[in-house]
Design a protein around this motif. Structure first.
Motif, PDB file in Angstrom:
ATOM      1  N   HIS A 144       1.750 -12.925  20.116  1.00 64.31           N
ATOM      2  CA  HIS A 144       2.515 -12.000  20.958  1.00 64.31           C
ATOM      3  C   HIS A 144       1.626 -10.911  21.548  1.00 64.31           C
ATOM      4  O   HIS A 144       2.069 -10.161  22.425  1.00 64.31           O
ATOM      5  CB  HIS A 144       3.655 -11.371  20.155  1.00 64.31           C
ATOM      6  N   ARG A 145       0.369 -10.848  21.080  1.00 63.11           N
ATOM      7  CA  ARG A 145      -0.575  -9.857  21.609  1.00 63.11           C
ATOM      8  C   ARG A 145      -1.594 -10.480  22.558  1.00 63.11           C
ATOM      9  O   ARG A 145      -2.521  -9.799  22.996  1.00 63.11           O
ATOM     10  CB  ARG A 145      -1.313  -9.168  20.452  1.00 63.11           C
ATOM     11  N   TYR A 146      -1.437 -11.746  22.870  1.00 62.45           N
ATOM     12  CA  TYR A 146      -2.331 -12.381  23.825  1.00 62.45           C
ATOM     13  C   TYR A 146      -2.191 -11.682  25.176  1.00 62.45           C
ATOM     14  O   TYR A 146      -1.110 -11.187  25.528  1.00 62.45           O
ATOM     15  CB  TYR A 146      -1.989 -13.864  23.981  1.00 62.45           C
ATOM     16  N   PRO A 151       4.293  -5.096  27.395  1.00 60.91           N
ATOM     17  CA  PRO A 151       3.299  -4.234  26.737  1.00 60.91           C
ATOM     18  C   PRO A 151       3.753  -3.729  25.370  1.00 60.91           C
ATOM     19  O   PRO A 151       2.925  -3.274  24.580  1.00 60.91           O
ATOM     20  CB  PRO A 151       3.143  -3.064  27.728  1.00 60.91           C
ATOM     21  N   LEU A 152       5.063  -3.802  25.083  1.00 67.63           N
ATOM     22  CA  LEU A 152       5.569  -3.333  23.801  1.00 67.63           C
ATOM     23  C   LEU A 152       5.259  -4.296  22.660  1.00 67.63           C
ATOM     24  O   LEU A 152       5.493  -3.974  21.498  1.00 67.63           O
ATOM     25  CB  LEU A 152       7.083  -3.098  23.882  1.00 67.63           C
ATOM     26  N   GLN A 153       4.780  -5.484  22.987  1.00 63.53           N
ATOM     27  CA  GLN A 153       4.365  -6.475  21.994  1.00 63.53           C
ATOM     28  C   GLN A 153       5.518  -6.933  21.105  1.00 63.53           C
ATOM     29  O   GLN A 153       5.351  -7.176  19.904  1.00 63.53           O
ATOM     30  CB  GLN A 153       3.234  -5.927  21.112  1.00 63.53           C
ATOM     31  N   THR A 154       6.697  -7.036  21.688  1.00 61.62           N
ATOM     32  CA  THR A 154       7.866  -7.486  20.938  1.00 61.62           C
ATOM     33  C   THR A 154       8.420  -8.773  21.533  1.00 61.62           C
ATOM     34  O   THR A 154       8.112  -9.131  22.671  1.00 61.62           O
ATOM     35  CB  THR A 154       8.973  -6.420  20.948  1.00 61.62           C
ATOM     36  N   LEU A 155       9.237  -9.443  20.747  1.00 57.33           N
ATOM     37  CA  LEU A 155       9.972 -10.613  21.188  1.00 57.33           C
ATOM     38  C   LEU A 155      11.455 -10.339  20.980  1.00 57.33           C
ATOM     39  O   LEU A 155      11.823  -9.553  20.109  1.00 57.33           O
ATOM     40  CB  LEU A 155       9.553 -11.849  20.382  1.00 57.33           C
ATOM     41  N   PRO A 156      12.317 -10.967  21.801  1.00 56.36           N
ATOM     42  CA  PRO A 156      12.070 -12.030  22.780  1.00 56.36           C
ATOM     43  C   PRO A 156      11.547 -11.494  24.112  1.00 56.36           C
ATOM     44  O   PRO A 156      11.656 -10.304  24.411  1.00 56.36           O
ATOM     45  CB  PRO A 156      13.460 -12.637  22.966  1.00 56.36           C
ATOM     46  N   ILE A 157      11.003 -12.431  24.896  1.00 56.50           N
ATOM     47  CA  ILE A 157      10.665 -12.187  26.298  1.00 56.50           C
ATOM     48  C   ILE A 157      11.345 -13.279  27.107  1.00 56.50           C
ATOM     49  O   ILE A 157      11.204 -14.463  26.806  1.00 56.50           O
ATOM     50  CB  ILE A 157       9.147 -12.229  26.542  1.00 56.50           C
ATOM     51  N   PHE A 158      12.085 -12.865  28.106  1.00 56.16           N
ATOM     52  CA  PHE A 158      12.812 -13.813  28.959  1.00 56.16           C
ATOM     53  C   PHE A 158      12.285 -13.711  30.380  1.00 56.16           C
ATOM     54  O   PHE A 158      12.106 -12.610  30.905  1.00 56.16           O
ATOM     55  CB  PHE A 158      14.315 -13.505  28.941  1.00 56.16           C
ATOM     56  N   LYS A 159      12.014 -14.869  30.989  1.00 56.39           N
ATOM     57  CA  LYS A 159      11.475 -14.896  32.345  1.00 56.39           C
ATOM     58  C   LYS A 159      12.343 -15.795  33.218  1.00 56.39           C
ATOM     59  O   LYS A 159      12.570 -16.956  32.896  1.00 56.39           O
ATOM     60  CB  LYS A 159      10.034 -15.409  32.324  1.00 56.39           C
TER      61      LYS A 159
END
Length: 256
Positions: free
Chosen positions: A54-56, A64-72
């Motif tokens: 998650h930090r890649y 930038p908050l380095q949290t999940l989930p991420i939705f695109k």
């Protein structure tokens, strides 16, 4: 059967949408449950947080908050589970059952979503992080007390109703269920002290979307709590929501 529908309900495939997630996260499971409740199938990518994926750099560009989930969704990126679910319901679900179309109805559901994000989820983080990351053998007493306070609040909120949102399941119930079902592993809900809350969680656990999207992650979280060991991802990724649900024979449509 609640808002989850059945295998005979038409599934809409959104090929332009991707969810980056980890199953043991309640926030990620809330989105997965909402997807299943709305019979939406998108690409799902498992992110191994233990390995720092998650930090890649490509992930940090999106969040930038380095949290999940991420939705695109094409160029749109949303990184909060509550915002993701209301977007999905507004954009791709026409029934208005999980998330009402009228302003008053939406305000009531958003009130529950804010309660989850502002009250319930922070207590989950406070209770779980010392066990997950600081090698504590159990939940600290002060954190357990705070969780019990939340249980009492939810017990009172369920007076005279089957679900937090009213007579049927809403996005508010889904978000709170994802968090509370995880808290229940850390601080078990006493059925005698919280009969309404216990019954509500049982009803939620019988929903198809809970079974397909929440149970596996709960199992992973439980094993992680019990062993404090790194959990390896079971499934290869990316995969579709439909593949995760393994609803073979369900008709699909493509939403371009």
């Amino acid at each position: 059967m609640g808002a989850s529908g059945s295998t005979s309900v038409l599934t809409t495939t959104l090929k332009h949408c991707t969810l980056f997630k980890t199953d043991r996260s309640p926030a990620c499971r809330a989105v997965m449950m909402a997807l299943d409740a709305m019979n939406l199938s998108i690409t799902e990518v498992d992110v191994n947080m233990d390995k720092g994926e998650h930090r890649y750099p490509e992930m940090l560009v999106m969040n930038p908050l380095q949290t999940l989930p991420i939705f695109k969704d094409r160029e749109l990126v949303i990184c909060d589970s509550h915002a993701i679910n209301t977007y999905l319901a507004s954009r791709y679900n026409e029934t208005g059952r999980l998330y009402p179309k009228d302003a008053g109805g939406r305000a009531l559901i958003e009130q529950l979503l804010h309660y989850d994000s502002g009250v319930v989820y922070p207590k989950y983080r406070a209770a779980s992080y010392p066990v997950l990351y600081d090698k504590c053998s159990s939940v600290l007493p002060e954190h357990a007390c705070e969780v019990e306070c939340t249980y009492r609040e939810l017990e009172n909120m369920l007076v005279g109703r089957q679900y937090l949102g009213g007579c049927w399941v809403t996005l508010g119930d889904i978000s709170v269920a994802a968090t509370v079902s995880t808290l229940n592993i850390l601080v078990p809900i006493d059925k005698l002290n919280y009969p309404r809350l216990s019954s509500w969680l049982h009803r939620m656990s019988e929903e198809i979307f809970y079974i397909t999207a929440n149970k596996k992650g709960l199992g992973e979280f439980t094993r992680r709590i019990d062993s404090s060991s790194v959990c390896d991802d079971v499934f290869k990724c990316p995969r579709s929501s439909e593949g995760r649900r393994a609803r073979t024979g369900t008709p699909e449509t493509e939403f371009q």
